[in-house]
Design a protein around this motif. Sequence first.
Motif, PDB file in Angstrom:
ATOM      1  N   VAL A  88       6.422   4.917 -60.600  1.00  0.00           N
ATOM      2  CA  VAL A  88       6.835   3.888 -61.566  1.00  0.00           C
ATOM      3  C   VAL A  88       5.646   3.066 -62.055  1.00  0.00           C
ATOM      4  O   VAL A  88       5.605   2.658 -63.208  1.00  0.00           O
ATOM      5  N   ARG A  89       4.692   2.798 -61.171  1.00  0.00           N
ATOM      6  CA  ARG A  89       3.517   1.965 -61.432  1.00  0.00           C
ATOM      7  C   ARG A  89       3.908   0.618 -62.040  1.00  0.00           C
ATOM      8  O   ARG A  89       3.420   0.223 -63.108  1.00  0.00           O
ATOM      9  N   PRO A  90       4.796  -0.125 -61.368  1.00  0.00           N
ATOM     10  CA  PRO A  90       5.240  -1.407 -61.919  1.00  0.00           C
ATOM     11  C   PRO A  90       4.176  -2.489 -61.778  1.00  0.00           C
ATOM     12  O   PRO A  90       3.441  -2.534 -60.797  1.00  0.00           O
TER      13      PRO A  90
ATOM     14  N   ALA B  69       2.628  -2.257 -51.685  1.00  0.00           N
ATOM     15  CA  ALA B  69       2.416  -0.965 -52.352  1.00  0.00           C
ATOM     16  C   ALA B  69       1.999  -1.173 -53.804  1.00  0.00           C
ATOM     17  O   ALA B  69       1.158  -0.421 -54.333  1.00  0.00           O
ATOM     18  N   MET B  70       2.567  -2.169 -54.478  1.00  0.00           N
ATOM     19  CA  MET B  70       2.151  -2.482 -55.851  1.00  0.00           C
ATOM     20  C   MET B  70       0.692  -2.919 -55.884  1.00  0.00           C
ATOM     21  O   MET B  70      -0.078  -2.497 -56.760  1.00  0.00           O
ATOM     22  N   ARG B  71       0.307  -3.771 -54.956  1.00  0.00           N
ATOM     23  CA  ARG B  71      -1.083  -4.232 -54.908  1.00  0.00           C
ATOM     24  C   ARG B  71      -2.034  -3.068 -54.649  1.00  0.00           C
ATOM     25  O   ARG B  71      -3.119  -2.980 -55.248  1.00  0.00           O
ATOM     26  N   ALA B  72      -1.622  -2.162 -53.765  1.00  0.00           N
ATOM     27  CA  ALA B  72      -2.460  -0.998 -53.482  1.00  0.00           C
ATOM     28  C   ALA B  72      -2.611  -0.099 -54.703  1.00  0.00           C
ATOM     29  O   ALA B  72      -3.635   0.583 -54.860  1.00  0.00           O
ATOM     30  N   SER B  73      -1.600  -0.096 -55.573  1.00  0.00           N
ATOM     31  CA  SER B  73      -1.660   0.740 -56.780  1.00  0.00           C
ATOM     32  C   SER B  73      -2.464   0.075 -57.889  1.00  0.00           C
ATOM     33  O   SER B  73      -2.731   0.705 -58.921  1.00  0.00           O
ATOM     34  N   GLY B  74      -2.809  -1.202 -57.709  1.00  0.00           N
ATOM     35  CA  GLY B  74      -3.681  -1.878 -58.657  1.00  0.00           C
ATOM     36  C   GLY B  74      -2.989  -2.776 -59.662  1.00  0.00           C
ATOM     37  O   GLY B  74      -3.661  -3.321 -60.545  1.00  0.00           O
TER      38      GLY B  74
END
Length: 334
Positions: free
Chosen positions: A89-91, A111-116
């Motif tokens: 999703v890359r929200p 997990a969102m923070r890890a995805s940037g």
Amino acid sequence: MRAGRVKNNHPSDVAGTTPPYTVRRSRQQMVRDVRQGLTKSPKELSPKYFYDERGSELFEEITQLPEYYLTRAERSLLEQRISGIIGAVRPCSLVELGAGSANKTRLIIDAMRASGCAECYVPIDVSKDFLEATGLQLRADYPDMNITPVVSDITEPFALPALSSPTLVAFLGSTIGNFPRDPAIRLLSHVARTMGPSDRFLLGADLRKDPEIINRAYNDSKGVTAAFNLNILHRLNRELGADFPVSDYEHKAFYSSEQHRVEMHLIARNAHKVVIPEIGEIQFREGETIRTELSYKYDRPTLEDILKAAGLTMEKWIPADDGSFALALARAED
């Protein structure tokens, strides 16, 4: 997310403010709901009135009980699968309906923070004091993220700040189970109409299983669920000036395999009357019950049908290995 259906906006409702956005349930609305529920046959009270500050604290205690498998099962699923969901999703924004203490939500935020991309978290809950405390703690733990609580009954219109897309809307804890099919569809329809093409909806749902496991979860040995149930009467006494003899009621919860739902009731041990100043006198017979909650249990076809009727299409079905719980990821239909 689109803002087209947002109501009750105030000129000060802009992104980045620290006080919670608030849609205040009026006293009049509470009086109307209680009058309607207690003059029905059989009597009922809406479970939304469980969640004053004390009720929210009791529910958090319930989630730690050994018999209450739901929270552990959902947390385990999130730990295993949230990285893949966030990767797909890359929200940049997260909106959570019925957030409570947001304990499991930290897995999503991390997990969102890890995805940037983790710009904004909007927890929505009915308990103002409880949600404010949650917001303060989250701001301390995630100082680089915009934490904007919204105090609201999720079944009513509420205002949202401006959000960066894509947005993930999370509705965890199988709270959807508190709603019969038609009200569930109405609630999820509201969500679907706020979602843009890149947004996604993450739903946690309790699945059908051995009735004994379910019954134990709602009748814990420490009596915490009973205290949570009885607290709704304490709240009516405090806030509406009612005179319920709370000690004269007992908690009862049972699972119906035919209707695939738990029913939670308060049973009057003795015949008596209750006076609520703005409503009047209400008579109770010995053994008469007030239904306070329903909690539906699902299988995939049933949940998929509800999502479809609400304008959502299931993209992923993620059940636990033991079949106790599932996550569903959905998008709004074009």
